[in-house]
Design a protein around this motif. Structure first.
Motif, PDB file in Angstrom:
ATOM      1  N   UNK A 198     -28.081   2.753  15.549  1.00 56.89           N
ATOM      2  CA  UNK A 198     -27.176   2.945  14.417  1.00 56.89           C
ATOM      3  C   UNK A 198     -25.726   2.646  14.796  1.00 56.89           C
ATOM      4  N   UNK A 199     -25.333   3.035  16.002  1.00 56.16           N
ATOM      5  CA  UNK A 199     -23.975   2.744  16.461  1.00 56.16           C
ATOM      6  C   UNK A 199     -23.774   1.234  16.575  1.00 56.16           C
ATOM      7  N   UNK A 200     -24.716   0.556  17.179  1.00 53.46           N
ATOM      8  CA  UNK A 200     -24.618  -0.901  17.313  1.00 53.46           C
ATOM      9  C   UNK A 200     -24.557  -1.558  15.930  1.00 53.46           C
ATOM     10  N   UNK A 201     -25.397  -1.101  15.011  1.00 52.15           N
ATOM     11  CA  UNK A 201     -25.419  -1.679  13.663  1.00 52.15           C
ATOM     12  C   UNK A 201     -24.100  -1.427  12.932  1.00 52.15           C
ATOM     13  N   UNK A 202     -23.529  -0.243  13.080  1.00 51.83           N
ATOM     14  CA  UNK A 202     -22.259   0.065  12.416  1.00 51.83           C
ATOM     15  C   UNK A 202     -21.124  -0.792  12.982  1.00 51.83           C
ATOM     16  N   UNK A 203     -21.079  -0.940  14.299  1.00 53.04           N
ATOM     17  CA  UNK A 203     -20.044  -1.768  14.917  1.00 53.04           C
ATOM     18  C   UNK A 203     -20.236  -3.227  14.501  1.00 53.04           C
ATOM     19  N   UNK A 204     -21.470  -3.679  14.480  1.00 52.16           N
ATOM     20  CA  UNK A 204     -21.755  -5.048  14.064  1.00 52.16           C
ATOM     21  C   UNK A 204     -21.316  -5.268  12.611  1.00 52.16           C
ATOM     22  N   UNK A 205     -21.581  -4.299  11.741  1.00 50.53           N
ATOM     23  CA  UNK A 205     -21.191  -4.396  10.333  1.00 50.53           C
ATOM     24  C   UNK A 205     -19.670  -4.442  10.198  1.00 50.53           C
ATOM     25  N   UNK A 206     -18.973  -3.581  10.920  1.00 50.64           N
ATOM     26  CA  UNK A 206     -17.512  -3.563  10.870  1.00 50.64           C
ATOM     27  C   UNK A 206     -16.930  -4.879  11.382  1.00 50.64           C
ATOM     28  N   UNK A 207     -17.486  -5.385  12.465  1.00 47.42           N
ATOM     29  CA  UNK A 207     -17.017  -6.651  13.034  1.00 47.42           C
ATOM     30  C   UNK A 207     -17.262  -7.806  12.066  1.00 47.42           C
ATOM     31  N   UNK A 208     -18.422  -7.790  11.412  1.00 53.18           N
ATOM     32  CA  UNK A 208     -18.717  -8.811  10.399  1.00 53.18           C
ATOM     33  C   UNK A 208     -17.693  -8.741   9.263  1.00 53.18           C
TER      34      UNK A 208
END
Length: 102
Positions: free
Chosen positions: A67-77
């Motif tokens: 979930x942390x990786x997905x949230x960071x990936x979403x924010x970066x996107x």
């Protein structure tokens, strides 16, 4: 030729202003229905990660990590999309073409 140089300098100034604005803009992303969120600058620097205590399960750290990786990936996107929106008109859709910071 001098006119072309003036245009290039003006474009360089506009790019610098847009990049400074991006560096100051905060963009958020989330995962797990908002249980984990991440905030980055428009230039992609990670600022914060927020984790809802409900998602913390000592026996299932893997889900939290995902979930942390997905949230960071979403924010970066989201930050990348913002950068494209702000810088696209200035670069004429050149996709950066090796210009530092793009």
């Amino acid at each position: 030729m001098q006119q072309l140089m003036k245009q290039a300098q003006k474009m360089q100034q506009q790019l610098a202003v847009a990049q400074a604005e991006l560096a100051e803009t905060e963009v958020e992303g989330s995962a797990g229905g908002g249980l984990v969120s991440a905030k980055v600058t428009g230039s992609g620097e990670l600022l914060t990660v927020t984790i809802d205590p409900k998602v913390v399960d000592p026996e299932d750290a893997e889900t939290l990590q995902d979930l942390v990786v997905a949230a960071v990936r979403d924010a970066t996107h989201n930050a990348s999309a913002l950068a494209s929106e702000k810088l696209g008109p200035l670069t004429g859709g050149m996709g950066g073409m090796g210009i530092p910071g793009l």
